[in-house]
Design an enzyme around this catalytic site. Structure first.
Site, PDB file in Angstrom:
ATOM      1  N   ASN A  26     -37.240  13.588 -27.022  1.00 23.01           N
ATOM      2  CA  ASN A  26     -36.514  14.355 -25.996  1.00 23.01           C
ATOM      3  C   ASN A  26     -35.558  15.316 -26.693  1.00 23.01           C
ATOM      4  OD1 ASN A  26     -34.980  15.289 -23.865  1.00 23.01           O
ATOM      5  ND2 ASN A  26     -33.824  13.387 -23.601  1.00 23.01           N
TER       6      ASN A  26
ATOM      7  N   LYS B 222     -33.682  17.504 -25.433  1.00 23.51           N
ATOM      8  CA  LYS B 222     -32.516  17.858 -24.602  1.00 23.51           C
ATOM      9  C   LYS B 222     -32.372  19.384 -24.580  1.00 23.51           C
ATOM     10  CE  LYS B 222     -30.426  13.548 -26.056  1.00 23.51           C
ATOM     11  NZ  LYS B 222     -29.432  12.590 -25.629  1.00 23.51           N
TER      12      LYS B 222
ATOM     13  N   HIS C 223     -33.171  10.589 -16.387  1.00 23.72           N
ATOM     14  CA  HIS C 223     -32.419  10.453 -17.639  1.00 23.72           C
ATOM     15  C   HIS C 223     -30.933  10.325 -17.281  1.00 23.72           C
ATOM     16  CE1 HIS C 223     -30.653  11.267 -21.540  1.00 23.72           C
ATOM     17  NE2 HIS C 223     -31.837  11.010 -22.066  1.00 23.72           N
TER      18      HIS C 223
ATOM     19  N   GLU D 283     -28.385  11.505 -18.512  1.00 23.09           N
ATOM     20  CA  GLU D 283     -27.618  12.756 -18.542  1.00 23.09           C
ATOM     21  C   GLU D 283     -27.810  13.545 -17.245  1.00 23.09           C
ATOM     22  OE1 GLU D 283     -29.046  14.142 -22.328  1.00 23.09           O
ATOM     23  OE2 GLU D 283     -27.985  12.503 -23.310  1.00 23.09           O
TER      24      GLU D 283
ATOM     25  N   GLU E 102     -33.070   2.794 -21.384  1.00 26.21           N
ATOM     26  CA  GLU E 102     -32.081   3.452 -22.242  1.00 26.21           C
ATOM     27  C   GLU E 102     -30.676   3.030 -21.822  1.00 26.21           C
ATOM     28  OE1 GLU E 102     -33.688   7.272 -24.077  1.00 26.21           O
ATOM     29  OE2 GLU E 102     -32.944   7.831 -22.111  1.00 26.21           O
TER      30      GLU E 102
ATOM     31  N   GLY F 112     -27.012   8.596 -27.888  1.00 22.34           N
ATOM     32  CA  GLY F 112     -26.216   9.560 -28.650  1.00 22.34           C
ATOM     33  C   GLY F 112     -24.982   8.975 -29.293  1.00 22.34           C
TER      34      GLY F 112
ATOM     35  N   SER G 240     -30.193   5.937 -29.607  1.00 26.96           N
ATOM     36  CA  SER G 240     -29.877   5.936 -31.039  1.00 26.96           C
ATOM     37  C   SER G 240     -30.989   5.334 -31.893  1.00 26.96           C
ATOM     38  CB  SER G 240     -28.540   5.229 -31.301  1.00 26.96           C
ATOM     39  OG  SER G 240     -27.491   5.930 -30.656  1.00 26.96           O
TER      40      SER G 240
HETATM   41  C1  PEP Z   1     -32.211  10.319 -25.201  1.00 25.78           C
HETATM   42  O1  PEP Z   1     -31.786  11.461 -25.106  1.00 25.78           O
HETATM   43  O2  PEP Z   1     -33.009   9.880 -24.368  1.00 25.78           O
HETATM   44  C2  PEP Z   1     -31.757   9.499 -26.324  1.00 25.78           C
HETATM   45  C3  PEP Z   1     -32.180   8.260 -26.404  1.00 25.78           C
HETATM   46  O3  PEP Z   1     -30.914  10.077 -27.231  1.00 25.78           O
HETATM   47  P1  PEP Z   1     -30.517   9.516 -28.693  1.00 25.78           P
HETATM   48  O4  PEP Z   1     -31.787   9.058 -29.351  1.00 25.78           O
HETATM   49  O5  PEP Z   1     -29.899  10.678 -29.377  1.00 25.78           O
HETATM   50  O6  PEP Z   1     -29.583   8.364 -28.482  1.00 25.78           O
END
Ligand code: PEP
Length: 278
Positions: free
Chosen positions: A27, A29, A119, A121, A189, A195, A235
């Site tokens: 992803n 973003k 997601h 976000e 997640e 992040g 992460s």
């Molecule tokens: C994500 O954006 O879905 C995500 C898991 O980000 P990160 O791997 O940076 O934590």
């Protein structure tokens, strides 16, 4: 391939064995313009050809921003690259006066296969409810794409309800909007892990993935529960991917930040090398 052992599950019969092809999804973003997107996909394709990645052993998908999709689609088709294309969001509406929205039909026309819905976000930054997430999943399915339904608890949820309750509730509401026979992927997640550099432990991810799969048995029956891929995200890095992929109910990863670094993402995709190494 990942299996579906039910160690530690309740007294129910084990699920029928079903091979689930692992899926590693990047992803991006809101990063990379279309020229940078082309460069990244080219480097990724070269990197994977160097390490002779077996795409039948692990599918690899990239989720660029909307403005990059056409360029990436063209590149994948022209160079016959085995990467799968995903989109980061979709409108729940078919067409019409929805300024700024992108419809499922528009995405399907660009050979998009997966669509991220829910997601964190988008839930947090755009106030998307579980029901809206379900309507987006339905729109993606209606246009022939597979929704990747993201669920996860915040740090406060974790403290108050434990890890699995909120993801299970989010998935239940979203699936209420999706036809019974629809294929979907679930991305677990934990919001606190996204992040932050602080990933869940493999055992935490497995506990929630197993709870989600058990719940899917009630919602969709054993066959769909056994064939649905459940990814972990938050992460993920080359250092920790093997631990997640060793878990029987974790079938891949949704990778954010690390998917923008070609070498690191390639190492994540090559997780099999580390999984057997213990
Ligand atoms: C994500 O954006 O879905 C995500 C898991 O980000 P990160 O791997 O940076 O934590």
């Amino acid at each position: 391939m990942t299996g579906n052992t039910q160690e530690g599950a309740d007294a129910r019969q084990p699920l029928p064995f079903m091979e689930r092809t692992p899926l590693i999804a990047g992803n991006w973003k809101m990063n990379l313009d279309h020229l940078q997107a082309i460069a990244l996909v080219q480097k990724l394709a070269w990197g994977l050809s160097d390490v002779r990645h077996d795409f039948s052993a692990a599918e690899v998908a990239v989720f660029p921003p909307f403005t990059d999709l056409r360029s990436v689609q063209t590149l994948l088709a022209a160079d016959k690259l085995s990467l799968t294309l995903g989109a980061q969001d979709v409108s729940p509406h078919e067409a019409g006066a929805y300024t700024g929205d992108i419809s499922a039909a528009m995405l399907a026309k660009l050979d998009v296969s997966y669509v991220l819905v829910g997601h964190s976000e988008r839930r947090q930054g755009h106030g998307e409810s579980d029901e809206t997430v379900g309507l987006k999943a339905r729109a993606a399915h209606a246009s022939g794409m597979v929704p990747m339904i993201c669920v996860g608890e915040t740090a406060a949820d974790l403290e108050e309800h434990g890890a699995a309750a909120i993801p299970v509730a989010q998935l239940t509401t979203a699936l209420a909007q999706l036809p019974e026979d629809a294929e979907f992927v679930v991305a677990y997640e934990p919001v606190w892990a996204i992040g932050s550099g602080q990933a869940a432990t493999p055992e935490q991810a497995e506990d929630v993935a197993r709870a989600l799969r058990e719940h899917l048995r009630d919602l969709r029956g054993d066959d769909r529960a056994a064939r649905t891929r459940i990814l972990y995200g938050g992460s993920v890095a080359s250092q920790n991917i093997a631990g997640f992929m060793r878990q029987p109910n974790v079938d891949g990863a949704l990778v954010g930040g690390a998917s923008l670094k070609v070498d690191e993402f390639t190492r994540i995709i090559q997780f099999q090398k580390h999984v057997t190494a213990g």
